[in-house]
Design a protein around this motif. Sequence first.
Motif, short mmCIF file in Angstrom:
data_model
loop_
_atom_site.label_atom_id
_atom_site.label_comp_id
_atom_site.label_asym_id
_atom_site.label_seq_id
_atom_site.Cartn_x
_atom_site.Cartn_y
_atom_site.Cartn_z
N GLU A 32 -76.24 -99.29 12.09
CA GLU A 32 -74.88 -98.88 13.01
C GLU A 32 -74.46 -99.19 14.25
O GLU A 32 -75.22 -98.92 15.59
CB GLU A 32 -75.69 -97.42 13.34
CG GLU A 32 -76.34 -97.07 11.59
CD GLU A 32 -75.21 -96.15 10.49
OE1 GLU A 32 -73.81 -95.96 10.75
OE2 GLU A 32 -75.51 -95.89 9.29
N ASN A 91 -65.11 -100.00 7.12
CA ASN A 91 -67.11 -99.92 7.29
C ASN A 91 -67.58 -100.60 5.46
O ASN A 91 -68.26 -100.65 5.14
CB ASN A 91 -67.38 -98.71 7.26
CG ASN A 91 -67.53 -98.49 8.93
OD1 ASN A 91 -68.15 -98.79 9.02
ND2 ASN A 91 -67.14 -97.40 9.10
N GLU A 121 -69.60 -103.78 6.19
CA GLU A 121 -71.41 -103.60 5.02
C GLU A 121 -70.89 -104.15 4.14
O GLU A 121 -72.11 -104.76 3.50
CB GLU A 121 -71.26 -102.05 4.38
CG GLU A 121 -71.20 -101.04 4.87
CD GLU A 121 -71.01 -99.39 5.09
OE1 GLU A 121 -70.93 -99.29 3.23
OE2 GLU A 121 -70.74 -98.41 5.01
N HIS A 138 -72.50 -100.33 10.05
CA HIS A 138 -71.49 -99.63 9.68
C HIS A 138 -71.14 -99.13 10.97
O HIS A 138 -71.74 -99.40 11.95
CB HIS A 138 -72.03 -98.63 9.00
CG HIS A 138 -71.14 -96.93 8.49
ND1 HIS A 138 -71.12 -96.01 9.57
CD2 HIS A 138 -70.64 -96.62 7.96
CE1 HIS A 138 -69.88 -95.39 9.45
NE2 HIS A 138 -70.05 -95.74 8.26
#
Length: 515
Positions: free
Chosen positions: A44, A68, A72, A78
């Motif tokens: 993240e 995103n 991913e 992300h």
Amino acid sequence: MKFKKLAALFLVAAMGTTMLAGCGSSEEESGGTEAAADSGETDEITIALMCLSPMDESATDHVEEAINEQLEEKVNVHADIKWFDPNTYATQVPMMIQAGEDLDLMMFTPVPAAGYQSFMSQNQLMDITEYIDEYGKDIKDVMGDYLAATSKDGKIYGVGNMTSLYAAEAICMNKDTLDELGLTDKAEKMTTWSEYQDILKEVTSKTELNGVVNSDQEGSCVSPQPYINGGDSFDDAEWVDVLGDSYQYVYADPDTDEVKCYFASDEWYNNIKMAKEMYDEGLIYKDASTSQEWGESLIKNGVGFSDIKQIENGSLGSFEGSSGHKGLLKEVTTAKVATSAFQKFGFAVPVTAKSPEAAIKVLNLLYGDQEFIDTLTWGVEDVDWVKNDDGTSTYPEGVTADTVQYHTADFLYGDRLLVTPWEGDGADIRDQQKAENEKVEKSKYFGFCVDPSEVTSEITACKNVVDQYKPQLAAGIVSDVDATYKEFISALSAAGMDKILETYQSQLDAWLAEQ
């Protein structure tokens, strides 16, 4: 967001692209686009991006979702993406770093407070050399020796955007008006400022348009930094190397290697004298020194006929797309490649970043993955844009520049030469840009960049002086240009310009001695 609505800072700006620097490069290893996402939990990260005008979440949510999905799949990351307009970016991002807020990847910009040199002088950028070695194969393939522009002592602290390296000072005119008044041939053949002023007199006498509008928020109406006009002939104009000074307050005289103050030059004095004459003749927009709009925005709104700024390959399409008129761009003089070309727009990892590895994985996509950079630039395909049969991009049926949800500019993020070109620029624009990049001449001081850390207080003081005096002088609105100019130069000296020049001179001398 409106298509390619260029802020003056850029371009000064706009757009721009004229310089390069440094030292250091790195080894090649595998990176982002070809590698499968790492195993384990999804990283993240937080990313700060600058756009050219405010965008709220209603315009960006669908783009962030699409980005995103790609991140991913491609690199197992992300991202929480925060978009800021230029003014907000310049205040909020430095504050985020100082406060230690979550921020892993950010842009450096032509806005001085959020510029590469500003971040470096405050020790806010992380050494990312090892991360680029491991995760930045596409970055290294695209940038090569140009990574030197954002390096110090062999360590890489940022990655500049790859763009068109051709740049020139040009007079950008509304060709629709020229055609209507029968002035197109005259405009195409002009070689002097006097001939340009003759055209402005006809335009202002036969239309309600102002002849010249400011090309930035600093009132620039005659010649954008780092260009100076030595006389009436365009042949007397020249580009100067500002040695990586993001404020462009200094330049090096290539004949003597002396570092000089840009504003104290005879040529800049000639610029403001000409601006004064043009203003008194009613050829310059009366609100140029204070207007919060500039360039194509004012031309689109029927305020002005022309502006003078730095252009690059593709600027004609940008002018026409932003102004809503056909354009005629008359080149005055060209630039060389020097340090600042790769310090205008680019990316860096702040020293407070929690996940620098993931940040570089994401950044690498901007130099090797067309789907990713197209999405970040134009938005979601088939929603914000579609691809034409010739390979260019355009708005979907029923969508316009005024109704599109998301749309930025192709010079903002990563490798511009990878972005699908907008239809106004032509299907072959990327090939043209790549070919011109092979031909551009390097500055004598290619590879050098000043370190402002010793004179940050003096730079801040000089900026306050420039903010006070330059807009009025550059727009020609002062009643006594000679007296005001003398006050300006005296105030710069009192603010510490002499110390800045001395500091930069010693750095340049040391660099030259090593060559």
